[in-house]
Design a protein around this motif. Structure first.
Motif, PDB file in Angstrom:
ATOM      1  N   GLN A   1       0.845  -1.207   0.000  1.00 48.55           N
ATOM      2  CA  GLN A   1       0.000   0.000   0.000  1.00 48.55           C
ATOM      3  C   GLN A   1       0.873   1.248   0.000  1.00 48.55           C
ATOM      4  N   ARG A   2       1.944   1.207   0.780  1.00 51.45           N
ATOM      5  CA  ARG A   2       2.867   2.345   0.838  1.00 51.45           C
ATOM      6  C   ARG A   2       3.436   2.605  -0.549  1.00 51.45           C
ATOM      7  N   GLU A   3       3.872   1.516  -1.163  1.00 48.08           N
ATOM      8  CA  GLU A   3       4.508   1.659  -2.468  1.00 48.08           C
ATOM      9  C   GLU A   3       3.526   2.242  -3.486  1.00 48.08           C
ATOM     10  N   VAL A   4       2.314   1.715  -3.503  1.00 43.66           N
ATOM     11  CA  VAL A   4       1.335   2.170  -4.501  1.00 43.66           C
ATOM     12  C   VAL A   4       0.962   3.629  -4.261  1.00 43.66           C
ATOM     13  N   VAL A   5       0.757   4.019  -3.001  1.00 44.16           N
ATOM     14  CA  VAL A   5       0.335   5.402  -2.750  1.00 44.16           C
ATOM     15  C   VAL A   5       1.480   6.376  -3.032  1.00 44.16           C
ATOM     16  N   LEU A   6       2.718   5.945  -2.766  1.00 41.76           N
ATOM     17  CA  LEU A   6       3.855   6.819  -3.098  1.00 41.76           C
ATOM     18  C   LEU A   6       3.983   6.981  -4.611  1.00 41.76           C
ATOM     19  N   LEU A   7       3.836   5.887  -5.339  1.00 42.79           N
ATOM     20  CA  LEU A   7       3.985   5.974  -6.793  1.00 42.79           C
ATOM     21  C   LEU A   7       2.828   6.737  -7.430  1.00 42.79           C
ATOM     22  N   ALA A   8       1.620   6.577  -6.872  1.00 42.98           N
ATOM     23  CA  ALA A   8       0.452   7.239  -7.478  1.00 42.98           C
ATOM     24  C   ALA A   8       0.358   8.703  -7.058  1.00 42.98           C
TER      25      ALA A   8
END
Lengths: 111, 193
Positions: free
Chosen positions: B137-144
């Motif tokens: 979730q961290r990765e996706v929200v940082l990338l998005a």
């Protein structure tokens, strides 16, 4: 398309406070750091050229599948052969006729 | 016209380091986001991201599909971040999530630079809130939300499906808002006489 989530969840969260470029010099510093190390190293060694590398990579999957099938078939054949060897070869062996009644047994005297 | 990743990789292998510099510029932020998602510490993330680019340079000839250099590079960054996280945990003998749960320490080591106190406080709160999310979730929200990647790009570069990327993003945003709201409530109560 409804995905069942509340509308508010579609809004971005403001993460600008942790933006790596909030410091304007950060990008240049990062690049300088990487390139100083990269330029001190030899160029990455190219792999030896294989004119058929494309063909080999296409054949890899079917070759692997064929190898697996051959191994499985050999295993099944081996199991069947072992089973056949252990199984009785004749009716006599199958029903366990005592040896004295076998055809090559010495006949009783007087017959 | 902008050169493709495959062209830049080819030129790098031919000895053109300026081509590699362009690849670094292109994927720097994504590598940082990927490392930050695992490590929760911007100094460690920067260290790991730099190491990853150097490692990718050394192994560039093994990149089977140069047109997918980005995905390949981000896999290196992710793996390096996981290794670094493991060695940090061994050194500290306590998991980062446990430390965050117990003391809110996740992400307190932010790169302060010339930031004001308010911004540092906001950074720490954001990092603590991010610590409440799962790594993906961290990765996706940082990338998005930080890198402005589409779900298709996230799927292509991280291996998460588009559908799961949407799901993780939605869940992450909801959790972040809830955690940040509760932090504000706690602060407001503390400030209220």
């Amino acid at each position: 398309m409804s995905d069942g989530y509340r509308n508010g969840d579609d809004e971005r969260v403001d993460l600008s406070a942790i933006d790596p470029d909030r410091d304007p010099a950060a990008a240049a510093r990062f690049l300088t750091g990487v390139m100083a190390r990269v330029e001190a190293r030899p160029a990455p060694a190219a792999l030896p050229g294989d004119p058929l590398v494309g063909i080999w990579s296409m054949l890899r999957a079917p070759a692997l599948a064929a190898g697996i099938l051959i191994a499985v078939a050999a295993g099944v054949a081996g199991v069947r052969m072992n089973t056949r060897r252990a199984a009785p070869q004749t009716i006599v062996q199958a029903i366990g006729v005592p040896a004295e009644f076998l055809a090559d047994a010495t006949p009783a005297e007087g017959r | 016209m902008e050169s493709s990743d495959a062209e830049l990789v080819g030129r790098t292998l031919a000895g053109d380091t300026a081509a590699y510099a362009e690849l670094v510029r292109r994927y720097r932020r994504a590598a940082l986001a990927r490392a930050l998602a695992v490590l929760g510490d911007s100094n460690e993330a920067e260290d790991v991201a730099q190491d990853s680019f150097v490692q990718a340079y050394d192994q560039l000839a093994t990149c089977r599909d140069p047109s997918r250099f980005g995905a390949w590079m981000l896999t290196i960054a992710h793996r390096s971040a996981l290794n670094r996280a493991r060695s940090i945990r061994r050194r500290r003998a306590v998991s980062m999530e446990t430390a965050a749960a117990e003391s809110g320490a996740y992400g307190t080591a932010v790169n302060q630079g010339s930031d004001t106190l308010d911004r540092v406080e906001l950074q720490e709160k954001l990092m603590r809130a991010l610590g409440q999310l799962s790594p993906v979730q961290r990765e996706v929200v940082l990338l998005a939300d930080l890198e402005d990647w589409s779900h298709a790009e996230i799927a292509e570069k991280t291996g998460v499906s588009v559908a799961m990327s949407r799901r993780h993003l939605s869940d992450a945003r909801r959790k972040l808002r809830a955690v940040l709201s509760s932090m504000r409530l706690v602060r407001d109560r503390e400030e209220t006489p």
